[in-house]
Design an enzyme around this catalytic site. Structure first.
Site, PDB file in Angstrom:
ATOM      1  N   ALA A   1       0.843  -1.196   0.000  1.00 50.35           N
ATOM      2  CA  ALA A   1       0.000   0.000   0.000  1.00 50.35           C
ATOM      3  C   ALA A   1       0.871   1.236   0.000  1.00 50.35           C
ATOM      4  O   ALA A   1       2.004   1.216   0.488  1.00 50.35           O
ATOM      5  CB  ALA A   1      -0.931   0.008   1.205  1.00 50.35           C
ATOM      6  N   ASP A   2       0.330   2.305  -0.550  1.00 46.65           N
ATOM      7  CA  ASP A   2       1.024   3.583  -0.520  1.00 46.65           C
ATOM      8  C   ASP A   2      -0.009   4.692  -0.495  1.00 46.65           C
ATOM      9  O   ASP A   2      -1.073   4.574  -1.108  1.00 46.65           O
ATOM     10  CB  ASP A   2       1.945   3.753  -1.728  1.00 46.65           C
ATOM     11  N   THR A   3       0.317   5.758   0.211  1.00 47.07           N
ATOM     12  CA  THR A   3      -0.567   6.910   0.314  1.00 47.07           C
ATOM     13  C   THR A   3       0.240   8.172   0.088  1.00 47.07           C
ATOM     14  O   THR A   3       1.360   8.292   0.593  1.00 47.07           O
ATOM     15  CB  THR A   3      -1.243   6.955   1.701  1.00 47.07           C
TER      16      THR A   3
END
Length: 193
Positions: free
Chosen positions: A72-74
Protein backbone atom coordinates in the site's frame (compact mmCIF):
# COMPACT_ATOMS: atom_id res chain seq x y z
CA UNK A 1 -4.62 -20.61 11.71
CA UNK A 2 -1.55 -19.51 9.74
CA UNK A 3 -1.35 -15.95 8.51
CA UNK A 4 -3.21 -15.88 5.16
CA UNK A 5 -1.36 -12.80 3.86
CA UNK A 6 1.80 -10.77 4.26
CA UNK A 7 1.63 -7.02 4.75
CA UNK A 8 4.52 -5.27 3.00
CA UNK A 9 4.44 -2.33 5.41
CA UNK A 10 5.69 -1.49 8.89
CA UNK A 11 2.81 0.96 9.36
CA UNK A 12 0.93 0.19 12.57
CA UNK A 13 -2.14 1.93 11.09
CA UNK A 14 -2.24 -0.43 8.12
CA UNK A 15 -1.90 -3.43 10.41
CA UNK A 16 -4.71 -2.13 12.64
CA UNK A 17 -6.95 -1.64 9.60
CA UNK A 18 -6.30 -5.22 8.45
CA UNK A 19 -7.18 -6.42 11.94
CA UNK A 20 -10.42 -4.43 11.60
CA UNK A 21 -11.17 -6.59 8.52
CA UNK A 22 -10.29 -9.67 10.61
CA UNK A 23 -7.45 -10.60 8.30
CA UNK A 24 -4.51 -12.37 9.96
CA UNK A 25 -1.21 -11.17 8.56
CA UNK A 26 2.52 -11.22 8.97
CA UNK A 27 4.44 -7.96 8.61
CA UNK A 28 7.48 -7.87 6.31
CA UNK A 29 8.28 -4.26 5.49
CA UNK A 30 9.47 -3.40 2.02
CA UNK A 31 12.54 -1.24 1.52
CA UNK A 32 12.31 0.44 -1.88
CA UNK A 33 13.17 3.76 -3.47
CA UNK A 34 10.10 5.97 -3.07
CA UNK A 35 11.15 8.78 -5.39
CA UNK A 36 8.59 10.30 -7.74
CA UNK A 37 9.80 9.96 -11.33
CA UNK A 38 10.01 13.13 -13.44
CA UNK A 39 6.61 13.80 -15.00
CA UNK A 40 4.98 10.88 -13.16
CA UNK A 41 1.31 11.52 -12.38
CA UNK A 42 0.48 11.26 -8.66
CA UNK A 43 -2.04 8.45 -9.30
CA UNK A 44 0.54 6.40 -11.20
CA UNK A 45 3.15 7.08 -8.53
CA UNK A 46 1.09 5.68 -5.63
CA UNK A 47 -0.03 2.66 -7.67
CA UNK A 48 3.59 1.96 -8.65
CA UNK A 49 4.73 2.28 -5.04
CA UNK A 50 2.06 -0.13 -3.74
CA UNK A 51 2.91 -2.66 -6.45
CA UNK A 52 6.69 -2.35 -6.01
CA UNK A 53 6.44 -2.76 -2.23
CA UNK A 54 4.38 -5.93 -2.63
CA UNK A 55 6.67 -7.35 -5.33
CA UNK A 56 9.83 -6.57 -3.31
CA UNK A 57 8.49 -8.63 -0.39
CA UNK A 58 7.22 -11.40 -2.68
CA UNK A 59 10.77 -11.77 -4.04
CA UNK A 60 12.08 -12.35 -0.50
CA UNK A 61 9.72 -15.28 0.13
CA UNK A 62 10.71 -18.87 -0.41
CA UNK A 63 9.29 -20.57 -3.52
CA UNK A 64 6.95 -22.72 -1.40
CA UNK A 65 5.35 -19.69 0.29
CA UNK A 66 2.08 -19.18 -1.58
CA UNK A 67 0.65 -16.36 0.56
CA UNK A 68 -0.39 -13.19 -1.22
CA UNK A 69 1.49 -9.99 -0.37
CA UNK A 70 -0.36 -6.73 0.23
CA UNK A 71 1.41 -3.47 -0.57
CA UNK A 72 0.00 0.00 0.00
CA UNK A 73 1.02 3.58 -0.52
CA UNK A 74 -0.57 6.91 0.31
CA UNK A 75 0.36 10.36 -0.95
CA UNK A 76 -1.08 13.84 -0.80
CA UNK A 77 -1.46 15.82 -4.00
CA UNK A 78 -1.79 19.58 -4.08
CA UNK A 79 -1.59 21.62 -7.27
CA UNK A 80 -0.37 18.54 -9.17
CA UNK A 81 2.54 17.98 -6.76
CA UNK A 82 3.00 14.97 -4.49
CA UNK A 83 3.63 16.09 -0.92
CA UNK A 84 5.73 13.50 0.86
CA UNK A 85 6.86 13.23 4.44
CA UNK A 86 8.27 16.43 5.91
CA UNK A 87 12.08 16.55 5.96
CA UNK A 88 12.18 18.88 8.95
CA UNK A 89 10.12 21.53 10.75
CA UNK A 90 10.69 24.21 8.10
CA UNK A 91 9.53 21.87 5.34
CA UNK A 92 6.50 20.86 7.40
CA UNK A 93 5.52 24.49 8.09
CA UNK A 94 5.79 25.34 4.39
CA UNK A 95 3.58 22.33 3.50
CA UNK A 96 0.99 23.19 6.14
CA UNK A 97 0.88 26.82 5.01
CA UNK A 98 -0.01 25.53 1.53
CA UNK A 99 -2.66 23.12 2.88
CA UNK A 100 -4.25 25.70 5.18
CA UNK A 101 -7.79 26.65 4.14
CA UNK A 102 -7.62 24.52 0.99
CA UNK A 103 -8.73 21.22 -0.46
CA UNK A 104 -6.15 18.57 -1.36
CA UNK A 105 -6.37 15.03 -2.67
CA UNK A 106 -5.25 11.95 -0.77
CA UNK A 107 -4.34 9.11 -3.10
CA UNK A 108 -4.16 5.67 -1.54
CA UNK A 109 -3.27 2.63 -3.61
CA UNK A 110 -3.34 -0.99 -2.59
CA UNK A 111 -1.79 -3.89 -4.50
CA UNK A 112 -2.13 -7.62 -3.90
CA UNK A 113 0.30 -9.99 -5.58
CA UNK A 114 1.06 -13.68 -5.50
CA UNK A 115 3.00 -16.07 -7.74
CA UNK A 116 0.36 -15.85 -10.51
CA UNK A 117 -1.45 -12.51 -10.20
CA UNK A 118 -0.86 -8.83 -9.66
CA UNK A 119 -3.85 -6.59 -8.97
CA UNK A 120 -4.10 -3.00 -7.74
CA UNK A 121 -6.78 -0.48 -6.81
CA UNK A 122 -6.69 3.26 -6.24
CA UNK A 123 -8.78 5.33 -3.85
CA UNK A 124 -8.98 9.12 -4.21
CA UNK A 125 -10.32 11.23 -1.35
CA UNK A 126 -10.71 15.00 -1.10
CA UNK A 127 -9.80 16.65 2.20
CA UNK A 128 -10.39 20.31 3.03
CA UNK A 129 -8.46 21.92 5.88
CA UNK A 130 -9.79 24.90 7.76
CA UNK A 131 -7.41 27.86 7.95
CA UNK A 132 -4.47 26.96 10.21
CA UNK A 133 -2.27 29.67 11.66
CA UNK A 134 1.47 29.21 11.98
CA UNK A 135 1.38 28.98 15.80
CA UNK A 136 -1.03 26.01 15.55
CA UNK A 137 1.19 24.37 12.95
CA UNK A 138 4.25 24.83 15.20
CA UNK A 139 2.40 23.24 18.13
CA UNK A 140 1.26 20.38 15.91
CA UNK A 141 4.85 19.77 14.75
CA UNK A 142 6.00 19.79 18.38
CA UNK A 143 3.54 16.96 19.14
CA UNK A 144 5.73 14.64 17.04
CA UNK A 145 2.75 13.31 15.08
CA UNK A 146 3.54 14.81 11.64
CA UNK A 147 7.19 13.72 11.34
CA UNK A 148 6.69 10.43 9.48
CA UNK A 149 3.34 11.05 7.78
CA UNK A 150 2.64 11.73 4.12
CA UNK A 151 1.67 15.37 3.87
CA UNK A 152 2.67 15.84 7.49
CA UNK A 153 -0.55 14.78 9.19
CA UNK A 154 -2.54 11.88 10.59
CA UNK A 155 -6.31 12.25 10.16
CA UNK A 156 -6.90 9.76 12.97
CA UNK A 157 -4.82 11.83 15.38
CA UNK A 158 -4.53 15.45 16.44
CA UNK A 159 -4.90 16.68 12.85
CA UNK A 160 -8.58 15.67 12.84
CA UNK A 161 -9.28 19.12 14.28
CA UNK A 162 -8.02 20.72 11.04
CA UNK A 163 -10.29 18.70 8.73
CA UNK A 164 -13.28 20.78 7.74
CA UNK A 165 -14.54 18.31 5.15
CA UNK A 166 -13.72 14.81 3.88
CA UNK A 167 -15.19 13.44 0.68
CA UNK A 168 -14.01 9.89 0.22
CA UNK A 169 -12.53 7.14 2.35
CA UNK A 170 -11.48 7.81 5.93
CA UNK A 171 -9.47 4.56 5.96
CA UNK A 172 -7.89 5.57 2.63
CA UNK A 173 -6.69 8.83 4.16
CA UNK A 174 -5.31 6.78 7.08
CA UNK A 175 -3.30 4.71 4.60
CA UNK A 176 -5.28 1.60 3.65
CA UNK A 177 -8.60 2.00 1.80
CA UNK A 178 -10.67 -0.81 3.29
CA UNK A 179 -13.27 -1.00 0.52
CA UNK A 180 -10.63 -1.61 -2.17
CA UNK A 181 -8.54 -3.80 0.13
CA UNK A 182 -11.49 -6.06 0.95
CA UNK A 183 -12.35 -6.34 -2.76
CA UNK A 184 -8.82 -7.48 -3.61
CA UNK A 185 -8.58 -9.89 -0.69
CA UNK A 186 -11.89 -11.50 -1.60
CA UNK A 187 -10.78 -11.85 -5.23
CA UNK A 188 -7.71 -13.73 -3.97
CA UNK A 189 -9.84 -16.00 -1.79
CA UNK A 190 -9.05 -14.30 1.55
CA UNK A 191 -12.17 -13.84 3.68
CA UNK A 192 -12.68 -10.49 5.39
CA UNK A 193 -15.64 -11.33 7.66
Amino acid sequence: MPNPIILASASPRRSELLIQLRVAHEILAADIDETVRPGEAPELFVERMAREKALAVLERLGPGDRRPVLGADTALELDGEVLGKPRDEAHFLAMFARLSGREHRVLSAVALVDRERREARLDVSHVTFRPIDEAEAVRYWASGEPADKAGGYAIQGLAAQFVERLAGSYSGVMGLPLFETAQLLNEFGVETL
